[in-house]
Design a protein around this motif. Sequence first.
Motif, PDB file in Angstrom:
ATOM      1  N   HIS A  79       1.109  -1.426  -6.448  1.00  0.00           N
ATOM      2  CA  HIS A  79       0.455  -0.568  -5.456  1.00  0.00           C
ATOM      3  C   HIS A  79      -0.986  -1.025  -5.256  1.00  0.00           C
ATOM      4  O   HIS A  79      -1.778  -1.027  -6.193  1.00  0.00           O
ATOM      5  N   CYS A 109      -5.331   1.740  -3.166  1.00  0.00           N
ATOM      6  CA  CYS A 109      -5.071   3.158  -3.380  1.00  0.00           C
ATOM      7  C   CYS A 109      -5.833   3.598  -4.624  1.00  0.00           C
ATOM      8  O   CYS A 109      -6.574   2.823  -5.222  1.00  0.00           O
ATOM      9  N   GLY A 162       5.638   2.815  -0.671  1.00  0.00           N
ATOM     10  CA  GLY A 162       5.425   2.800  -2.112  1.00  0.00           C
ATOM     11  C   GLY A 162       6.694   3.089  -2.886  1.00  0.00           C
ATOM     12  O   GLY A 162       7.795   3.147  -2.319  1.00  0.00           O
ATOM     13  N   THR A 176       2.153   3.717 -14.893  1.00  0.00           N
ATOM     14  CA  THR A 176       1.518   2.681 -14.080  1.00  0.00           C
ATOM     15  C   THR A 176       0.668   1.792 -14.983  1.00  0.00           C
ATOM     16  O   THR A 176      -0.128   2.301 -15.778  1.00  0.00           O
ATOM     17  N   GLU A 203       0.861  -1.174   0.000  1.00  0.00           N
ATOM     18  CA  GLU A 203       0.000   0.000   0.000  1.00  0.00           C
ATOM     19  C   GLU A 203       0.897   1.223   0.000  1.00  0.00           C
ATOM     20  O   GLU A 203       1.703   1.384   0.914  1.00  0.00           O
ATOM     21  N   PRO A 204       0.765   2.078  -1.023  1.00  0.00           N
ATOM     22  CA  PRO A 204       1.663   3.233  -1.105  1.00  0.00           C
ATOM     23  C   PRO A 204       1.561   4.170   0.102  1.00  0.00           C
ATOM     24  O   PRO A 204       2.518   4.874   0.420  1.00  0.00           O
ATOM     25  N   THR A 244       7.843   5.788  -4.242  1.00  0.00           N
ATOM     26  CA  THR A 244       8.633   6.980  -3.859  1.00  0.00           C
ATOM     27  C   THR A 244       9.462   6.708  -2.606  1.00  0.00           C
ATOM     28  O   THR A 244      10.567   7.238  -2.467  1.00  0.00           O
TER      29      THR A 244
END
Length: 156
Positions: A54, A57, A14, A111, A9-10, A16
């Motif tokens: 991901h 979200c 995630g 994505t 789960e970002p 980043t």
Amino acid sequence: MHYWLMKSEPSCFGLTDLQQRPDQTEPWDGVRNYQARNMLRDQMQCGDRAFLYHSNCKETGIVAVMEIVHNGYPDPTAFDPREKHFDPENDPNSPRWFMVDVKLIRPLKRTILLSELRQHAELDGLQLLSKGNRLSVMPVSEKHWQFILSLEGSEG
DNA sequence: GCCAACGTTGGC
DNA sequence: GCCAACGTTGGC
């Protein structure tokens, strides 16, 4: 060489976050499911590739390619009472939970959304698409792996 | 927030 | 071993 898909789960961890880690490497801790544990412990090998997915979200889908850079080893967070995924039943002499280390190879150019993956008959049998699938770590066949990568350059 | 699907727990 | 109750996952 095997291929995998690993969910996160970002809002928790995630792409980043991974990009900001030293050497863009991270211990994949916190998995507390026996099926996933067995793969982490017994099957995942240094050099294997894994998609970062991901989940839970706004834009659920595949966002990056990673490499497994450490074979399965005991997850220390399972022994730490301060950790969210602490397991009081976990015996230090016979660790119950395992993890691998992952390293970012590259983010995908875009994505590849779950909704897009569902549109391709070529991906029949991909565990991610099976009904009620909840595994956070799962194998991906080489055919599926290559096909998913081939989607990256298309419009979506 | 809703809810279906699944895993785990625990009484019997 | 069965199965109801419960907690979690995760798409929508």
